[in-house]
Design a protein around this motif. Sequence first.
Motif, mmCIF file in Angstrom:
data_model
loop_
_atom_site.group_PDB
_atom_site.id
_atom_site.type_symbol
_atom_site.label_atom_id
_atom_site.label_comp_id
_atom_site.label_asym_id
_atom_site.label_seq_id
_atom_site.Cartn_x
_atom_site.Cartn_y
_atom_site.Cartn_z
ATOM 1 N N ARG A 8 13.727 4.265 -14.953
ATOM 2 C CA ARG A 8 13.935 5.721 -15.076
ATOM 3 C C ARG A 8 14.194 6.389 -13.730
ATOM 4 N NH1 ARG A 8 10.162 7.747 -20.002
ATOM 5 N NH2 ARG A 8 10.443 5.906 -21.278
ATOM 6 N N ARG A 9 14.155 5.630 -12.675
ATOM 7 C CA ARG A 9 14.438 6.113 -11.316
ATOM 8 C C ARG A 9 13.571 7.304 -10.905
ATOM 9 N NH1 ARG A 9 20.802 4.997 -10.443
ATOM 10 N NH2 ARG A 9 20.783 2.980 -11.456
ATOM 11 N N GLU A 10 12.313 7.225 -11.218
ATOM 12 C CA GLU A 10 11.374 8.285 -10.851
ATOM 13 C C GLU A 10 10.920 8.056 -9.414
ATOM 14 O OE1 GLU A 10 9.405 8.708 -15.266
ATOM 15 O OE2 GLU A 10 9.092 6.905 -14.057
ATOM 16 N N ALA A 11 11.147 9.044 -8.568
ATOM 17 C CA ALA A 11 10.860 8.905 -7.139
ATOM 18 C C ALA A 11 9.402 8.520 -6.874
ATOM 19 C CB ALA A 11 11.210 10.194 -6.408
ATOM 20 N N ALA A 12 8.473 9.139 -7.577
ATOM 21 C CA ALA A 12 7.046 8.860 -7.344
ATOM 22 C C ALA A 12 6.703 7.411 -7.662
ATOM 23 C CB ALA A 12 6.191 9.800 -8.179
ATOM 24 N N VAL A 13 7.248 6.890 -8.745
ATOM 25 C CA VAL A 13 6.983 5.500 -9.139
ATOM 26 C C VAL A 13 7.621 4.545 -8.134
ATOM 27 C CG1 VAL A 13 7.341 3.750 -10.928
ATOM 28 C CG2 VAL A 13 6.792 6.105 -11.583
ATOM 29 N N MET A 14 8.858 4.816 -7.763
ATOM 30 C CA MET A 14 9.566 3.932 -6.826
ATOM 31 C C MET A 14 8.889 3.935 -5.454
ATOM 32 S SD MET A 14 13.433 4.687 -8.090
ATOM 33 C CE MET A 14 14.243 3.247 -7.430
ATOM 34 N N LYS A 15 8.449 5.092 -4.999
ATOM 35 C CA LYS A 15 7.761 5.189 -3.712
ATOM 36 C C LYS A 15 6.458 4.388 -3.750
ATOM 37 C CE LYS A 15 5.833 8.528 -0.480
ATOM 38 N NZ LYS A 15 5.554 9.924 -0.186
ATOM 39 N N THR A 16 5.697 4.505 -4.823
ATOM 40 C CA THR A 16 4.446 3.763 -4.970
ATOM 41 C C THR A 16 4.720 2.264 -4.984
ATOM 42 O OG1 THR A 16 3.455 5.579 -6.224
ATOM 43 C CG2 THR A 16 2.412 3.418 -6.430
ATOM 44 N N LEU A 17 5.735 1.856 -5.714
ATOM 45 C CA LEU A 17 6.082 0.438 -5.831
ATOM 46 C C LEU A 17 6.526 -0.144 -4.495
ATOM 47 C CD1 LEU A 17 6.335 -1.832 -7.950
ATOM 48 C CD2 LEU A 17 8.734 -1.199 -8.159
ATOM 49 N N ILE A 18 7.388 0.552 -3.808
ATOM 50 C CA ILE A 18 7.903 0.050 -2.526
ATOM 51 C C ILE A 18 6.802 0.018 -1.467
ATOM 52 C CG2 ILE A 18 9.512 0.578 -0.633
ATOM 53 C CD1 ILE A 18 11.483 1.469 -2.864
ATOM 54 N N GLY A 19 5.838 0.906 -1.563
ATOM 55 C CA GLY A 19 4.717 0.919 -0.629
ATOM 56 C C GLY A 19 3.646 -0.117 -0.950
ATOM 57 N N ASN A 20 3.795 -0.829 -2.043
ATOM 58 C CA ASN A 20 2.816 -1.830 -2.466
ATOM 59 C C ASN A 20 3.196 -3.197 -1.892
ATOM 60 O OD1 ASN A 20 1.230 -3.715 -3.792
ATOM 61 N ND2 ASN A 20 1.527 -2.837 -5.817
ATOM 62 N N PRO A 21 2.385 -3.755 -0.980
ATOM 63 C CA PRO A 21 2.722 -5.058 -0.390
ATOM 64 C C PRO A 21 2.678 -6.209 -1.393
ATOM 65 C CG PRO A 21 0.567 -4.305 0.385
ATOM 66 C CD PRO A 21 1.163 -3.201 -0.431
ATOM 67 N N GLY A 22 2.036 -6.007 -2.540
ATOM 68 C CA GLY A 22 1.954 -7.062 -3.548
ATOM 69 C C GLY A 22 3.056 -6.986 -4.592
ATOM 70 N N ALA A 23 3.972 -6.048 -4.438
ATOM 71 C CA ALA A 23 5.045 -5.888 -5.414
ATOM 72 C C ALA A 23 6.281 -6.658 -4.989
ATOM 73 C CB ALA A 23 5.394 -4.414 -5.576
ATOM 74 N N GLU A 24 6.833 -7.393 -5.940
ATOM 75 C CA GLU A 24 8.117 -8.059 -5.710
ATOM 76 C C GLU A 24 9.187 -7.097 -6.199
ATOM 77 O OE1 GLU A 24 8.340 -12.075 -7.274
ATOM 78 O OE2 GLU A 24 6.147 -12.172 -7.249
ATOM 79 N N VAL A 25 10.093 -6.720 -5.319
ATOM 80 C CA VAL A 25 11.107 -5.738 -5.659
ATOM 81 C C VAL A 25 12.482 -6.389 -5.550
ATOM 82 C CG1 VAL A 25 12.046 -3.462 -5.108
ATOM 83 C CG2 VAL A 25 9.601 -3.906 -4.805
ATOM 84 N N SER A 26 13.281 -6.260 -6.610
ATOM 85 C CA SER A 26 14.606 -6.875 -6.640
ATOM 86 C C SER A 26 15.587 -6.062 -5.793
ATOM 87 C CB SER A 26 15.107 -6.970 -8.076
ATOM 88 O OG SER A 26 15.362 -5.682 -8.595
ATOM 89 N N ARG A 27 16.677 -6.684 -5.473
ATOM 90 C CA ARG A 27 17.741 -6.005 -4.709
ATOM 91 C C ARG A 27 18.298 -4.823 -5.497
ATOM 92 N NH1 ARG A 27 20.795 -9.858 -0.729
ATOM 93 N NH2 ARG A 27 19.176 -11.437 -0.458
ATOM 94 N N ALA A 28 18.336 -4.970 -6.823
ATOM 95 C CA ALA A 28 18.871 -3.894 -7.663
ATOM 96 C C ALA A 28 18.043 -2.618 -7.501
ATOM 97 C CB ALA A 28 18.884 -4.335 -9.125
ATOM 98 N N VAL A 29 16.742 -2.754 -7.352
ATOM 99 C CA VAL A 29 15.880 -1.586 -7.170
ATOM 100 C C VAL A 29 16.181 -0.927 -5.837
ATOM 101 C CG1 VAL A 29 13.487 -0.845 -6.813
ATOM 102 C CG2 VAL A 29 14.051 -2.364 -8.714
ATOM 103 N N PHE A 30 16.374 -1.712 -4.788
ATOM 104 C CA PHE A 30 16.676 -1.138 -3.481
ATOM 105 C C PHE A 30 18.025 -0.424 -3.463
ATOM 106 C CE2 PHE A 30 13.337 -3.950 -1.733
ATOM 107 C CZ PHE A 30 12.655 -2.985 -1.008
ATOM 108 N N ARG A 31 18.979 -0.925 -4.240
ATOM 109 C CA ARG A 31 20.274 -0.246 -4.304
ATOM 110 C C ARG A 31 20.126 1.065 -5.014
ATOM 111 N NH1 ARG A 31 23.592 -5.569 -5.278
ATOM 112 N NH2 ARG A 31 21.998 -5.789 -6.775
#
Length: 168
Positions: A145-168
């Motif tokens: 859903r591209r919610e800024a608050a969720v994405m910011k929390t996820l990217i700030g989490n060192p235990g989260a695996e984030v795909s390249r698609a999310v970074f784009r």
Amino acid sequence: MCPKVPVVEDLLTLKSLAYNRTTLARASLFEKISGLWLDDAAKLSGPAQEAMDQILADLVKDVEGAVRARVAEGLAAKPDVPPKLIETLATDPDIMVSGPLLTRCTMLAEKLLLRVARDGGVVHRQAIAKREAVPIALSDALCERREAAVMKTLIGNPGAEVSRAVFR
């Protein structure tokens, strides 16, 4: 050591509470039965644990939010929890109830977390994004859903695996 067996008065109290449909009686019954689980779960047989789990999952729907939140908080870090009860609590619309489990409970199945990520509210997705470990499939679902608050929390989490698609 013999397992603790409820005395006749305890059983009669539970029976009377089960027949009483008031909110207070349901909450009292829920607290008494969940107390039995938390105190004696290791002593219960598999079928008894399953039956108690089903009873708790059914009762929790009739219990006020503060009680549900207190139980969820107590179960969030436990390694052996009633699966139906935690699923019911983890999908509760009240984040005060579901939040501790979505963030800290290691017993929640990824399938359930994916369902909450897709169907829950933004605060539910943020709670999941705070988990100690977030696999790629789950992080992708959190970011759909591209919610800024969720994405910011996820990217700030060192235990989260984030795909390249999310970074784009």
